[in-house]
Design a protein around this motif. Structure first.
Motif, PDB file in Angstrom:
ATOM      1  N   LEU A 116       0.836  -1.199   0.000  1.00 22.25           N
ATOM      2  CA  LEU A 116       0.000   0.000   0.000  1.00 22.25           C
ATOM      3  C   LEU A 116       0.874   1.253   0.000  1.00 22.25           C
ATOM      4  CD1 LEU A 116      -2.795   1.308   0.119  1.00 22.25           C
ATOM      5  CD2 LEU A 116      -2.677   1.123   2.611  1.00 22.25           C
ATOM      6  N   GLU A 117       1.948   1.238   0.776  1.00 23.44           N
ATOM      7  CA  GLU A 117       2.858   2.386   0.824  1.00 23.44           C
ATOM      8  C   GLU A 117       3.497   2.638  -0.552  1.00 23.44           C
ATOM      9  OE1 GLU A 117       7.053   3.380   2.983  1.00 23.44           O
ATOM     10  OE2 GLU A 117       5.528   2.363   4.178  1.00 23.44           O
ATOM     11  N   ARG A 118       3.920   1.564  -1.219  1.00 19.54           N
ATOM     12  CA  ARG A 118       4.500   1.717  -2.567  1.00 19.54           C
ATOM     13  C   ARG A 118       3.471   2.279  -3.542  1.00 19.54           C
ATOM     14  NH1 ARG A 118       7.060  -3.446  -1.599  1.00 19.54           N
ATOM     15  NH2 ARG A 118       5.441  -4.436  -2.823  1.00 19.54           N
ATOM     16  N   LEU A 119       2.241   1.766  -3.474  1.00 13.14           N
ATOM     17  CA  LEU A 119       1.185   2.264  -4.361  1.00 13.14           C
ATOM     18  C   LEU A 119       0.876   3.731  -4.085  1.00 13.14           C
ATOM     19  CD1 LEU A 119      -1.249  -0.783  -4.369  1.00 13.14           C
ATOM     20  CD2 LEU A 119       0.031   0.093  -6.325  1.00 13.14           C
ATOM     21  N   GLN A 120       0.869   4.122  -2.817  1.00  8.54           N
ATOM     22  CA  GLN A 120       0.613   5.516  -2.479  1.00  8.54           C
ATOM     23  C   GLN A 120       1.717   6.421  -3.020  1.00  8.54           C
ATOM     24  OE1 GLN A 120       0.177   5.097   1.764  1.00  8.54           O
ATOM     25  NE2 GLN A 120      -2.060   5.048   1.648  1.00  8.54           N
ATOM     26  N   THR A 121       2.966   5.969  -2.938  1.00  8.72           N
ATOM     27  CA  THR A 121       4.086   6.759  -3.464  1.00  8.72           C
ATOM     28  C   THR A 121       3.948   6.953  -4.969  1.00  8.72           C
ATOM     29  OG1 THR A 121       5.528   5.897  -1.728  1.00  8.72           O
ATOM     30  CG2 THR A 121       6.603   6.852  -3.659  1.00  8.72           C
ATOM     31  N   ILE A 122       3.633   5.881  -5.664  1.00  5.16           N
ATOM     32  CA  ILE A 122       3.472   5.955  -7.122  1.00  5.16           C
ATOM     33  C   ILE A 122       2.288   6.864  -7.467  1.00  5.16           C
ATOM     34  CG2 ILE A 122       2.868   4.616  -9.186  1.00  5.16           C
ATOM     35  CD1 ILE A 122       4.368   2.247  -7.837  1.00  5.16           C
ATOM     36  N   ALA A 123       1.184   6.708  -6.736  1.00  4.24           N
ATOM     37  CA  ALA A 123      -0.012   7.506  -7.001  1.00  4.24           C
ATOM     38  C   ALA A 123       0.273   8.995  -6.801  1.00  4.24           C
ATOM     39  CB  ALA A 123      -1.157   7.061  -6.095  1.00  4.24           C
ATOM     40  N   ARG A 124       0.984   9.340  -5.739  1.00  3.19           N
ATOM     41  CA  ARG A 124       1.313  10.749  -5.496  1.00  3.19           C
ATOM     42  C   ARG A 124       2.149  11.312  -6.634  1.00  3.19           C
ATOM     43  NH1 ARG A 124       3.152   9.008  -0.493  1.00  3.19           N
ATOM     44  NH2 ARG A 124       1.391   8.688   0.856  1.00  3.19           N
ATOM     45  N   LYS A 125       3.107  10.526  -7.140  1.00  5.26           N
ATOM     46  CA  LYS A 125       3.952  10.990  -8.248  1.00  5.26           C
ATOM     47  C   LYS A 125       3.133  11.208  -9.513  1.00  5.26           C
ATOM     48  CE  LYS A 125       8.231   9.067  -6.545  1.00  5.26           C
ATOM     49  NZ  LYS A 125       9.304   8.112  -6.740  1.00  5.26           N
ATOM     50  N   LEU A 126       2.032  10.477  -9.645  1.00  8.56           N
ATOM     51  CA  LEU A 126       1.168  10.627 -10.808  1.00  8.56           C
ATOM     52  C   LEU A 126       0.070  11.671 -10.576  1.00  8.56           C
ATOM     53  CD1 LEU A 126       0.776   6.876 -11.829  1.00  8.56           C
ATOM     54  CD2 LEU A 126       2.075   8.638 -13.033  1.00  8.56           C
ATOM     55  N   GLY A 127       0.049  12.257  -9.381  1.00  3.33           N
ATOM     56  CA  GLY A 127      -0.946  13.281  -9.081  1.00  3.33           C
ATOM     57  C   GLY A 127      -2.290  12.729  -8.673  1.00  3.33           C
ATOM     58  N   ILE A 128      -2.317  11.519  -8.139  1.00  2.00           N
ATOM     59  CA  ILE A 128      -3.559  10.875  -7.715  1.00  2.00           C
ATOM     60  C   ILE A 128      -3.695  11.041  -6.203  1.00  2.00           C
ATOM     61  CG2 ILE A 128      -4.789   8.672  -7.537  1.00  2.00           C
ATOM     62  CD1 ILE A 128      -3.182   7.749 -10.003  1.00  2.00           C
ATOM     63  N   SER A 129      -4.865  11.445  -5.752  1.00  2.00           N
ATOM     64  CA  SER A 129      -5.134  11.569  -4.319  1.00  2.00           C
ATOM     65  C   SER A 129      -5.162  10.168  -3.704  1.00  2.00           C
ATOM     66  CB  SER A 129      -6.473  12.255  -4.097  1.00  2.00           C
ATOM     67  OG  SER A 129      -6.840  12.192  -2.738  1.00  2.00           O
ATOM     68  N   THR A 130      -4.542  10.008  -2.521  1.00  2.00           N
ATOM     69  CA  THR A 130      -4.456   8.686  -1.904  1.00  2.00           C
ATOM     70  C   THR A 130      -5.299   8.554  -0.644  1.00  2.00           C
ATOM     71  OG1 THR A 130      -2.522   9.347  -0.596  1.00  2.00           O
ATOM     72  CG2 THR A 130      -2.105   8.366  -2.755  1.00  2.00           C
ATOM     73  N   GLU A 131      -5.929   9.622  -0.203  1.00  2.02           N
ATOM     74  CA  GLU A 131      -6.666   9.607   1.057  1.00  2.02           C
ATOM     75  C   GLU A 131      -7.827   8.627   1.030  1.00  2.02           C
ATOM     76  OE1 GLU A 131      -7.741  13.294   2.937  1.00  2.02           O
ATOM     77  OE2 GLU A 131      -6.137  14.322   1.840  1.00  2.02           O
ATOM     78  N   GLY A 132      -7.833   7.731   2.011  1.00  2.31           N
ATOM     79  CA  GLY A 132      -8.940   6.807   2.200  1.00  2.31           C
ATOM     80  C   GLY A 132      -9.126   5.771   1.113  1.00  2.31           C
ATOM     81  N   LYS A 133      -8.124   5.549   0.276  1.00  5.29           N
ATOM     82  CA  LYS A 133      -8.262   4.591  -0.825  1.00  5.29           C
ATOM     83  C   LYS A 133      -7.555   3.287  -0.502  1.00  5.29           C
ATOM     84  CE  LYS A 133      -8.823   8.090  -4.358  1.00  5.29           C
ATOM     85  NZ  LYS A 133      -8.258   8.712  -5.539  1.00  5.29           N
TER      86      LYS A 133
END
Length: 184
Positions: A116-133
């Protein structure tokens, strides 16, 4: 009278089976380019490689990743990994899992948290909000963004290979800057 119906039904079934088999056989259309000798299509020849090579490379990469994950789990359980095959590690891990189910559950929870932490890092770099997902939601959104980038690159005239090279160079830059560079 019954035997006649059975024979007629069997003949009808055989006829229908034959028709379905013939319908499933691909027939090249008139004016379509002939397949190249060796089973390669014209597009693969232009790309300069055979699809079988890609499949073999994928299999080796996949097996190496599976072995890496088995070794990580074995180390967590204190199992020596030196010189052991994947099957041996699987057997020993299965025994350890049955012996200490609570430890196995802790391992899975830690592994999911890392993922989940790796996915959140990738999502942030792509400009995707990660809150509550959840991990599944993040994975789907990351894939959608990457798919859109690929489609945009195609619209801009980049080939698939150029797009892959751009992604690889981005990952290399990310890794040299201290990023994870993990695969999805």
């Amino acid at each position: 009278m019954k035997w006649v119906n059975i024979k007629r039904n069997a003949a009808l079934a055989a006829l229908l089976t034959g028709a379905l088999l013939l319908a499933a056989v691909p027939v090249p259309a008139f004016g379509a380019p002939e397949a190249a000798p060796g089973g390669q299509s014209g597009q693969n020849e232009q790309a300069g490689h055979d699809w079988k090579d890609d499949r073999g490379h994928w299999r080796e990469h996949h097996e190496a990743r599976k072995l890496k994950h088995l070794k990580e789990a074995a180390e967590y359980f204190g199992i020596a990994t030196e010189g052991k095959t994947a099957d041996q590690l699987r057997t020993e891990l299965k025994a350890a899992k049955e012996k200490d189910a609570a430890k196995w559950e802790r391992f899975k929870a830690e592994h999911k948290a890392k993922r989940l932490e790796r996915l959140q890092t990738i999502a942030r770099k792509l400009g995707i909000s990660t809150e509550g997902k959840s991990a599944k939601q993040l994975r789907e959104e990351i894939r959608a963004v990457c798919r859109e980038k690929r489609n945009a690159a195609k619209r801009d005239g980049k080939s698939g290979e150029e797009t892959k090279q751009d992604q690889r160079s981005g990952k290399k830059a990310e890794q040299s800057a201290g990023g994870s560079g993990s695969h999805m």
